[in-house]
Each structure stands twice: as structure tokens, then as C-alpha cells.
Design a protein around this motif. Structure first.
Motif, PDB file in Angstrom:
ATOM      1  N   ALA A 205       0.452  -0.757   0.071  1.00 29.07           N
ATOM      2  CA  ALA A 205      -0.102   0.015  -0.382  1.00 29.07           C
ATOM      3  C   ALA A 205       0.847   1.293   0.056  1.00 29.07           C
ATOM      4  O   ALA A 205       2.618   1.068   0.641  1.00 29.07           O
ATOM      5  CB  ALA A 205      -0.987   0.260   1.631  1.00 29.07           C
ATOM      6  N   ALA A 206       0.677   2.801  -0.391  1.00 24.15           N
ATOM      7  CA  ALA A 206       1.509   3.589   0.154  1.00 24.15           C
ATOM      8  C   ALA A 206       1.648   3.901   1.275  1.00 24.15           C
ATOM      9  O   ALA A 206       1.000   3.514   2.158  1.00 24.15           O
ATOM     10  CB  ALA A 206       0.352   4.552  -0.637  1.00 24.15           C
ATOM     11  N   GLN A 207       2.394   4.401   1.454  1.00 22.41           N
ATOM     12  CA  GLN A 207       3.387   4.444   2.511  1.00 22.41           C
ATOM     13  C   GLN A 207       3.577   5.661   2.956  1.00 22.41           C
ATOM     14  O   GLN A 207       3.018   6.758   2.606  1.00 22.41           O
ATOM     15  CB  GLN A 207       5.111   3.850   2.578  1.00 22.41           C
ATOM     16  CG  GLN A 207       4.963   1.951   2.831  1.00 22.41           C
ATOM     17  CD  GLN A 207       4.130   1.364   3.283  1.00 22.41           C
ATOM     18  OE1 GLN A 207       5.362   1.698   4.182  1.00 22.41           O
ATOM     19  NE2 GLN A 207       3.653   0.745   3.181  1.00 22.41           N
ATOM     20  N   GLU A 208       2.888   5.569   4.668  1.00 24.64           N
ATOM     21  CA  GLU A 208       3.922   6.878   5.406  1.00 24.64           C
ATOM     22  C   GLU A 208       4.625   6.904   6.130  1.00 24.64           C
ATOM     23  O   GLU A 208       5.084   6.268   5.897  1.00 24.64           O
ATOM     24  CB  GLU A 208       2.037   7.456   6.649  1.00 24.64           C
ATOM     25  CG  GLU A 208       1.132   7.054   6.011  1.00 24.64           C
ATOM     26  CD  GLU A 208      -0.555   7.926   6.886  1.00 24.64           C
ATOM     27  OE1 GLU A 208       0.177   7.644   8.202  1.00 24.64           O
ATOM     28  OE2 GLU A 208      -1.516   8.093   6.614  1.00 24.64           O
TER      29      GLU A 208
END
Length: 362
Positions: A205-208
């Protein structure tokens, strides 16, 4: 230190022919042997070297004509390489560490030092540590609080033994070995990209932005009897349970064993082996140089892995492995042959394509 030829043969359980009273002060390769040396010519391919040296005695292969070689005495051994272990043990004087405790050593008053220990300068021994009888500890060794080391240990220069580490008898640590450092264990508040990829084998998933937080190592390291750790090798202590190494295991230089791992008895780990955390390794396992072992897997008894093999999954007992990823050695050899054939195969395919296109255009 000098030995008679008969002394050496007796130590090796070998047979002497000729003058067993001849005195020897060192071992040498046949070409370099002088009159006081024992030439090591245990295979016919080394026999020619005796003519270039000046040895009067040699260890020879069975059936060799020692008199025709101009020797005064010969020792015959049934298994030459095994004889080397006895010969080198007999002739090795070991490190020069003066008996007693050097005045420039710092030992906590609560530490216990066994009878007959020899401890060199600039050694630090922490609170509650226990050093077994006849231990030999060279300069600049540090032994942290609560560590226990058995009888007849040899710790060479700069070895590091961490807190609460427990080690059996006849232990050898080569220079710079570090046992009982913290495990490499870090976690993020939310699932990291690494954790996602382990689950999905590629998707993430998109990473923070997240930072790594240390998981401290509360366990220690337990090592059995007759273990040797090579120069600059490291064994991390466990997170909760101890990292363990079984009896008789020998570890070469620059080997890393990760936290929580369990290594069995009489294993052999060659240089640059890397074992990740929480690995279980059975007994008599041999890992060649640069073998890598992925975390949280099991390697069964008597597994042998050739140099540079990368083991990513469980390995059943008795398996012989090679390659990256590891496969049966015979399978890897077939893969290697196939890879070498690829240029010829590509050329053949190109010729076939030309022939097909030519016929299609006619």
C-alpha cells in the motif's frame, strides 16, 4: 620445543619406520623442510618435493619407499588430513599469556576467577562474572556482568562476551569475536512496507512516513562445550529466549548468527555465513562460505549447503543444497549446465527463425 619421531607417531597413533629417536623441531612442506623439520608428504603428488628439501624424516602415504627417498625415518598414517589435527595440536604452543592476573586488568570484586587462570593486560571482567579454571584470556578482552565461561577457555585479543552469556568448557574465541550483542530487531507503529511485502510477495500500500523503534533484547546467549568462534564473528542475544549454539560447533570468521536462533551440535559454519533471526538449525549441519539463511526457517540434521547458497525455505534433514534460491545440488548442477548452453540455444533459435521467415516469404 623438540619431539622425537616416535613421540609424534605415538601422538598420532601411527606407525614409524627407521630412526624413531630422530629429533624434530617443526613441521614443513617438503620443499621447505630442513634437517630439523618433519616434511609433510602424505600424498604421492608431494613426494617430488622431498628431493628439493633437506628433510631427514617425513609423514608419508602408505606404501611409499622412504629409504629410496633418502630419509632416515618415516611415519605412516591411515588418514592424512585427520593426522594433521593431531600433529598441529602437538606442535602448537598456543598464545603467550603469563600465568596469573596481569596488574593492568580490571576485575570486579564480585567476579569469580577459577584456579590456574591466566589473564593478560587490559582485560575487563564485570560484576558477578564467573571464569572457569585454567582459562586463558589475552589482552583487551571484555567479559560483561553475569557472564559465565567454563573450564579451559581460550579468549584471544579483543573478544567481547556480553552480559549473562553462558559458555561451556574448552571454548575458543578468536580475536574480535563478539557474543551477546543486541539483536537487530526494530518495528514501526503501523505495518511497514517490509511486513506487507512478506505477506503479499510484492504488493504494498501507499506508505506514510514511519520511524523504526527498537525491540530490546532481554535474552542472552548459551553456548555448549567445545565450541569455537572465529575472528570478528557475532552472535546476537535473544529477544526473550536465549540464542543457543550446541556442543562441538565450529564457527569461522565473519559469521553472523541472528537473535533467537538455535544452532545444533557439531555444526560447521564457514566464513561470511549469515543466519537471520529465529532460525532453527539441526545437528551436524555444514554451511559453506557466504551461505545466507532467511529468518524463521528450519534446517534439518546433516544438511550440507555449498558456498554462496541462499536458503529461503525449510530444508529437510540430509539434503545437500546449492544455488540461489537453494535447490538440491544435483538440480543446481543441471541448471548450471543449461545456463552454459543458452548462447548456443539462442543461436539455434535465431537460425530457425530465419529459416521460417524465409519459407513464409517464398
Amino acid at each position: 620445543m623438540k619431539f622425537t619421531v616416535q613421540d609424534i607417531a605415538t601422538a598420532l597413533g601411527a606407525r614409524v619406520e627407521g630412526n624413531g629417536a630422530l629429533r624434530i623441531d617443526r613441521a614443513a612442506e617438503p620443499d621447505d623442510a630442513d634437517a630439523g623439520a618433519l616434511a609433510l608428504a602424505m600424498d604421492p603428488k608431494y613426494g617430488e618435493g622431498l628431493t628439493r628439501g633437506a628433510a631427514r624424516a617425513a609423514i608419508l602415504w602408505e606404501g611409499a619407499d622412504w629409504q629410496a627417498m633418502g630419509l632416515e625415518a618415516a611415519i605412516f598414517v591411515p588418514r592424512p588430513r585427520y593426522a594433521m589435527s593431531g600433529l598441529t595440536r602437538l606442535m602448537d604452543p598456543g598464545p603467550d599469556i603469563a600465568p596469573g592476573i596481569h596488574p593492568m586488568t580490571v576485575i570486579d570484586p564480585s567476579a569469580r576467577i577459577g584456579e590456574g587462570a591466566a589473564i593478560g593486560p587490559f582485560v575487563a571482567i564485570g560484576a558477578g562474572a564467573v571464569i572457569g579454571p585454567r582459562a586463558r584470556i589475552a589482552s583487551h578482552v571484555s567479559i560483561a556482568e553475569g557472564a559465565q565461561i567454563g573450564a579451559d577457555a581460550l579468549l584471544m585479543q579483543g573478544a567481547r562476551i556480553g552480559a549473562r552469556v553462558r559458555i561451556g568448557d574448552r571454548f575458543i574465541a578468536q580475536p574480535g569475536a563478539a557474543i551477546g550483542g543486541d539483536g537487530f530487531s526494530f518495528v514501526t507503529p503501523e505495518k511497514s512496507g517490509v511486513e506487507q511485502i512478506r505477506e503479499t510477495l510484492g504488493a504494498r500500500a501507499a506508505q506514510e512516513a514511519q520511524s523504526w523503534t527498537r525491540i530490546h533484547s532481554l535474552g542472552a546467549v548459551r553456548i555448549g562445550d567445545d565450541v569455537e568462534i572465529g575472528a570478528n564473528s557475532t552472535i546476537d542475544r535473544g529477544t526473550i529466549r536465549d540464542t543457543t549454539v550446541g556442543n562441538g560447533t565450529k564457527i569461522d570468521n565473519l559469521v553472523q548468527i541472528g537473535h533467537n536462533s538455535q544452532v545444533g551440535d557439531h555444526c560447521l559454519m564457514c566464513g561470511l555465513v549469515g543466519v537471520a533471526g529465529s532460525v532453527r538449525i539441526g545437528n551436524r549441519v555444514v554451511l559453506g562460505g557466504q551461505v545466507g539463511v532467511s529468518d524463521n526457517i528450519f534446517i534439518g540434521d546433516d544438511v550440507i549447503a555449498g558456498g554462496a547458497t541462499k536458503i529461503f525455505t525449510n530444508a529437510p534433514a540430509g539434503r545437500v543444497l546449492l544455488g540461489s534460491p537453494a535447490v538440491k545440488m544435483e538440480t543446481q548442477m543441471e541448471i548450471n549446465k543449461a545456463v552454459r548452453r543458452l548462447p548456443r540455444l539462442f543461436a539455434q533459435v535465431a537460425e530457425l527463425q530465419k529459416a521460417v521467415f524465409k519459407r513464409a516469404g517464398d
